[in-house]
Design a protein around this motif. Structure first.
Motif, PDB file in Angstrom:
ATOM      1  N   THR A  37       0.847  -1.182   0.000  1.00  0.00           N
ATOM      2  CA  THR A  37       0.000   0.000   0.000  1.00  0.00           C
ATOM      3  C   THR A  37       0.889   1.241   0.000  1.00  0.00           C
ATOM      4  OG1 THR A  37      -0.114   0.062   2.424  1.00  0.00           O
ATOM      5  CG2 THR A  37      -1.830  -1.176   1.272  1.00  0.00           C
ATOM      6  N   GLY A  38       0.389   2.326  -0.547  1.00  0.00           N
ATOM      7  CA  GLY A  38       1.165   3.557  -0.593  1.00  0.00           C
ATOM      8  C   GLY A  38       2.118   3.580  -1.773  1.00  0.00           C
ATOM      9  N   GLU A  39       3.110   4.447  -1.699  1.00  0.00           N
ATOM     10  CA  GLU A  39       4.065   4.627  -2.782  1.00  0.00           C
ATOM     11  C   GLU A  39       5.394   3.967  -2.415  1.00  0.00           C
ATOM     12  OE1 GLU A  39       4.462   8.715  -3.756  1.00  0.00           O
ATOM     13  OE2 GLU A  39       2.328   9.005  -4.212  1.00  0.00           O
ATOM     14  N   TRP A  40       5.840   3.084  -3.309  1.00  0.00           N
ATOM     15  CA  TRP A  40       7.097   2.367  -3.098  1.00  0.00           C
ATOM     16  C   TRP A  40       7.924   2.431  -4.377  1.00  0.00           C
ATOM     17  CZ3 TRP A  40       8.801  -0.286   1.308  1.00  0.00           C
ATOM     18  CH2 TRP A  40       7.878  -0.380   2.349  1.00  0.00           C
ATOM     19  N   SER A  41       9.199   2.731  -4.221  1.00  0.00           N
ATOM     20  CA  SER A  41      10.120   2.655  -5.356  1.00  0.00           C
ATOM     21  C   SER A  41      10.707   1.253  -5.401  1.00  0.00           C
ATOM     22  CB  SER A  41      11.234   3.690  -5.206  1.00  0.00           C
ATOM     23  OG  SER A  41      12.026   3.425  -4.057  1.00  0.00           O
ATOM     24  N   THR A  42      11.213   0.860  -6.547  1.00  0.00           N
ATOM     25  CA  THR A  42      11.819  -0.464  -6.687  1.00  0.00           C
ATOM     26  C   THR A  42      12.977  -0.676  -5.721  1.00  0.00           C
ATOM     27  OG1 THR A  42      11.167  -0.569  -9.023  1.00  0.00           O
ATOM     28  CG2 THR A  42      12.898  -2.074  -8.299  1.00  0.00           C
ATOM     29  N   PRO A  43      13.883   0.298  -5.538  1.00  0.00           N
ATOM     30  CA  PRO A  43      14.960   0.095  -4.549  1.00  0.00           C
ATOM     31  C   PRO A  43      14.427  -0.083  -3.126  1.00  0.00           C
ATOM     32  CG  PRO A  43      15.519   1.880  -6.055  1.00  0.00           C
ATOM     33  CD  PRO A  43      14.095   1.529  -6.324  1.00  0.00           C
ATOM     34  N   LYS A  44      13.349   0.655  -2.778  1.00  0.00           N
ATOM     35  CA  LYS A  44      12.782   0.516  -1.434  1.00  0.00           C
ATOM     36  C   LYS A  44      12.173  -0.868  -1.222  1.00  0.00           C
ATOM     37  CE  LYS A  44      13.275   4.159   1.196  1.00  0.00           C
ATOM     38  NZ  LYS A  44      13.970   4.051   2.506  1.00  0.00           N
ATOM     39  N   ILE A  45      11.487  -1.382  -2.242  1.00  0.00           N
ATOM     40  CA  ILE A  45      10.908  -2.722  -2.136  1.00  0.00           C
ATOM     41  C   ILE A  45      12.017  -3.753  -1.978  1.00  0.00           C
ATOM     42  CG2 ILE A  45       9.591  -4.490  -3.357  1.00  0.00           C
ATOM     43  CD1 ILE A  45       7.968  -2.303  -4.647  1.00  0.00           C
ATOM     44  N   HIS A  46      13.088  -3.598  -2.757  1.00  0.00           N
ATOM     45  CA  HIS A  46      14.222  -4.517  -2.671  1.00  0.00           C
ATOM     46  C   HIS A  46      14.844  -4.462  -1.279  1.00  0.00           C
ATOM     47  CE1 HIS A  46      18.363  -6.012  -3.287  1.00  0.00           C
ATOM     48  NE2 HIS A  46      17.830  -6.743  -4.248  1.00  0.00           N
ATOM     49  N   GLU A  47      14.997  -3.254  -0.742  1.00  0.00           N
ATOM     50  CA  GLU A  47      15.581  -3.100   0.590  1.00  0.00           C
ATOM     51  C   GLU A  47      14.679  -3.723   1.654  1.00  0.00           C
ATOM     52  OE1 GLU A  47      16.793   0.435   3.780  1.00  0.00           O
ATOM     53  OE2 GLU A  47      16.126   0.946   1.750  1.00  0.00           O
ATOM     54  N   ALA A  48      13.363  -3.495   1.527  1.00  0.00           N
ATOM     55  CA  ALA A  48      12.427  -4.011   2.529  1.00  0.00           C
ATOM     56  C   ALA A  48      12.399  -5.533   2.535  1.00  0.00           C
ATOM     57  CB  ALA A  48      11.022  -3.458   2.268  1.00  0.00           C
ATOM     58  N   TYR A  49      12.410  -6.129   1.347  1.00  0.00           N
ATOM     59  CA  TYR A  49      12.283  -7.592   1.276  1.00  0.00           C
ATOM     60  C   TYR A  49      13.602  -8.309   1.527  1.00  0.00           C
ATOM     61  CZ  TYR A  49      11.247 -12.268  -0.344  1.00  0.00           C
ATOM     62  OH  TYR A  49      11.103 -13.625  -0.404  1.00  0.00           O
ATOM     63  N   ILE A  50      14.641  -7.926   0.795  1.00  0.00           N
ATOM     64  CA  ILE A  50      15.913  -8.644   0.868  1.00  0.00           C
ATOM     65  C   ILE A  50      16.633  -8.385   2.189  1.00  0.00           C
ATOM     66  CG2 ILE A  50      18.153  -9.004  -0.210  1.00  0.00           C
ATOM     67  CD1 ILE A  50      15.806 -10.060  -1.836  1.00  0.00           C
ATOM     68  N   ASP A  51      16.698  -7.119   2.591  1.00  0.00           N
ATOM     69  CA  ASP A  51      17.505  -6.759   3.755  1.00  0.00           C
ATOM     70  C   ASP A  51      16.745  -6.839   5.073  1.00  0.00           C
ATOM     71  OD1 ASP A  51      19.477  -6.248   1.915  1.00  0.00           O
ATOM     72  OD2 ASP A  51      19.109  -4.102   1.830  1.00  0.00           O
ATOM     73  N   TRP A  52      15.406  -6.756   5.006  1.00  0.00           N
ATOM     74  CA  TRP A  52      14.640  -6.676   6.243  1.00  0.00           C
ATOM     75  C   TRP A  52      13.753  -7.892   6.463  1.00  0.00           C
ATOM     76  CZ3 TRP A  52      13.926  -2.007   9.369  1.00  0.00           C
ATOM     77  CH2 TRP A  52      14.815  -0.976   9.032  1.00  0.00           C
ATOM     78  N   LEU A  53      12.836  -8.160   5.505  1.00  0.00           N
ATOM     79  CA  LEU A  53      11.843  -9.186   5.721  1.00  0.00           C
ATOM     80  C   LEU A  53      12.414 -10.597   5.602  1.00  0.00           C
ATOM     81  CD1 LEU A  53       8.801  -7.675   3.787  1.00  0.00           C
ATOM     82  CD2 LEU A  53       9.198  -7.696   6.241  1.00  0.00           C
ATOM     83  N   ASP A  54      13.263 -10.833   4.627  1.00  0.00           N
ATOM     84  CA  ASP A  54      13.777 -12.173   4.395  1.00  0.00           C
ATOM     85  C   ASP A  54      14.527 -12.722   5.614  1.00  0.00           C
ATOM     86  OD1 ASP A  54      13.976 -14.356   2.517  1.00  0.00           O
ATOM     87  OD2 ASP A  54      16.099 -13.913   2.373  1.00  0.00           O
ATOM     88  N   PRO A  55      15.461 -11.956   6.216  1.00  0.00           N
ATOM     89  CA  PRO A  55      16.135 -12.490   7.403  1.00  0.00           C
ATOM     90  C   PRO A  55      15.179 -12.701   8.580  1.00  0.00           C
ATOM     91  CG  PRO A  55      17.368 -10.664   6.455  1.00  0.00           C
ATOM     92  CD  PRO A  55      16.040 -10.683   5.774  1.00  0.00           C
ATOM     93  N   CYS A  56      14.160 -11.834   8.692  1.00  0.00           N
ATOM     94  CA  CYS A  56      13.228 -11.935   9.816  1.00  0.00           C
ATOM     95  C   CYS A  56      12.352 -13.179   9.700  1.00  0.00           C
ATOM     96  CB  CYS A  56      12.346 -10.685   9.862  1.00  0.00           C
ATOM     97  SG  CYS A  56      11.121 -10.698  11.187  1.00  0.00           S
ATOM     98  N   LEU A  57      11.914 -13.503   8.483  1.00  0.00           N
ATOM     99  CA  LEU A  57      10.999 -14.626   8.284  1.00  0.00           C
ATOM    100  C   LEU A  57      11.735 -15.961   8.253  1.00  0.00           C
ATOM    101  CD1 LEU A  57       8.718 -13.041   5.562  1.00  0.00           C
ATOM    102  CD2 LEU A  57       8.049 -13.578   7.889  1.00  0.00           C
ATOM    103  N   MET A  58      12.954 -15.964   7.799  1.00  0.00           N
ATOM    104  CA  MET A  58      13.669 -17.224   7.636  1.00  0.00           C
ATOM    105  C   MET A  58      14.431 -17.572   8.928  1.00  0.00           C
ATOM    106  SD  MET A  58      12.683 -17.928   4.732  1.00  0.00           S
ATOM    107  CE  MET A  58      11.975 -17.130   3.315  1.00  0.00           C
TER     108      MET A  58
END
Length: 236
Positions: free
Chosen positions: A215-236
């Motif tokens: 939701t909201g406005e996301w740039s491609t680099p921000k999505i990459h940062e959120a998923y790869i650097d933040w969410l992936d380590p937290c979920l795995m």
């Protein structure tokens, strides 16, 4: 002898005790209201067997967000339903009247119910209970932010407690974008100031995503940062 002039009784005026709402700053120096780091999740508590009358159940507490989930079934589907060689999953999310500080201002329950169904459906082996239905009822006891990720994680645990065959447990977490900053597992106050939100549910051992919401406005680099650097380590 003239009497003293009567003095008007002083009126009690309580000093305001309500603290001003903490402002969420969108620069690199602001501190989260609960003191956590930007990449730090809230303390979590999870327990199965919370409802004796259910086939399976679980209770989850992430900070001030408290959720209880009950699972019933598999049980025979209604006769009016068409035959299906796979099982059916029904999900319902509701809020108690005291879940929010302001009564009657909960989230869209129908939307949350649909998103919960989508997040869980990919994890359940529906072929193991044909012609039957599994009902999942989630109740948010207290809304403290990141409600849906907590509901999804708790519901997955309740399904496992009910003995439902699954490919893997579903874990879920969200990230809020506040200006240039990303904060994981946001609380209600942070969500009210966010420019955008990303919520993901996945099967860790299979590295599969079952639900992704932006939701909201996301740039491609921000999505990459959120998923790869933040969410992936937290979920795995």
């Amino acid at each position: 002898m003239a009497g003293k002039a009567a003095t008007a009784p002083s009126t009690y005026a309580p000093s305001p005790t309500q603290k001003a709402r903490q402002r969420i700053f969108k620069d690199v120096d602001w501190v989260r209201p609960d003191g956590r780091g930007f990449q730090q999740c809230r303390p979590a508590f999870l327990k199965t067997g919370a409802v004796n009358s259910a086939s399976g159940s679980a209770y989850a507490e992430f900070g001030n967000t408290k959720v209880i989930v009950s699972v019933f079934g598999p049980r025979e589907s209604k006769k009016a339903m068409l035959y299906s060689d796979v099982g059916r999953l029904n999900c319902n999310v509701s809020y108690t009247t005291f879940a929010n500080p302001v009564r009657g201002q909960g989230s869209d329950h129908k939307e949350f119910s649909s998103m919960l169904h989508k997040a869980l459906e990919g994890a359940i082996i529906l072929e193991t209970f044909p012609k039957t239905t599994v009902d999942v009822f989630a109740l948010v006891l207290e809304s403290g932010g990141s409600d849906l990720p907590v509901v999804i994680s708790c519901a997955s645990l309740a399904l496992a407690d009910a003995g439902i065959m699954m490919y893997d447990l579903v874990t879920s977490v969200s990230v809020s974008c506040l200006g240039k900053n990303l904060v994981i597992d946001p609380i209600s106050e942070e969500e009210s100031f966010q420019d955008g939100s990303l919520m993901i549910a996945c099967l860790p051992s299979r590295n599969e995503v079952t639900q992704l919401t932006l939701t909201g406005e996301w740039s491609t680099p921000k999505i990459h940062e959120a998923y790869i650097d933040w969410l992936d380590p937290c979920l795995m």
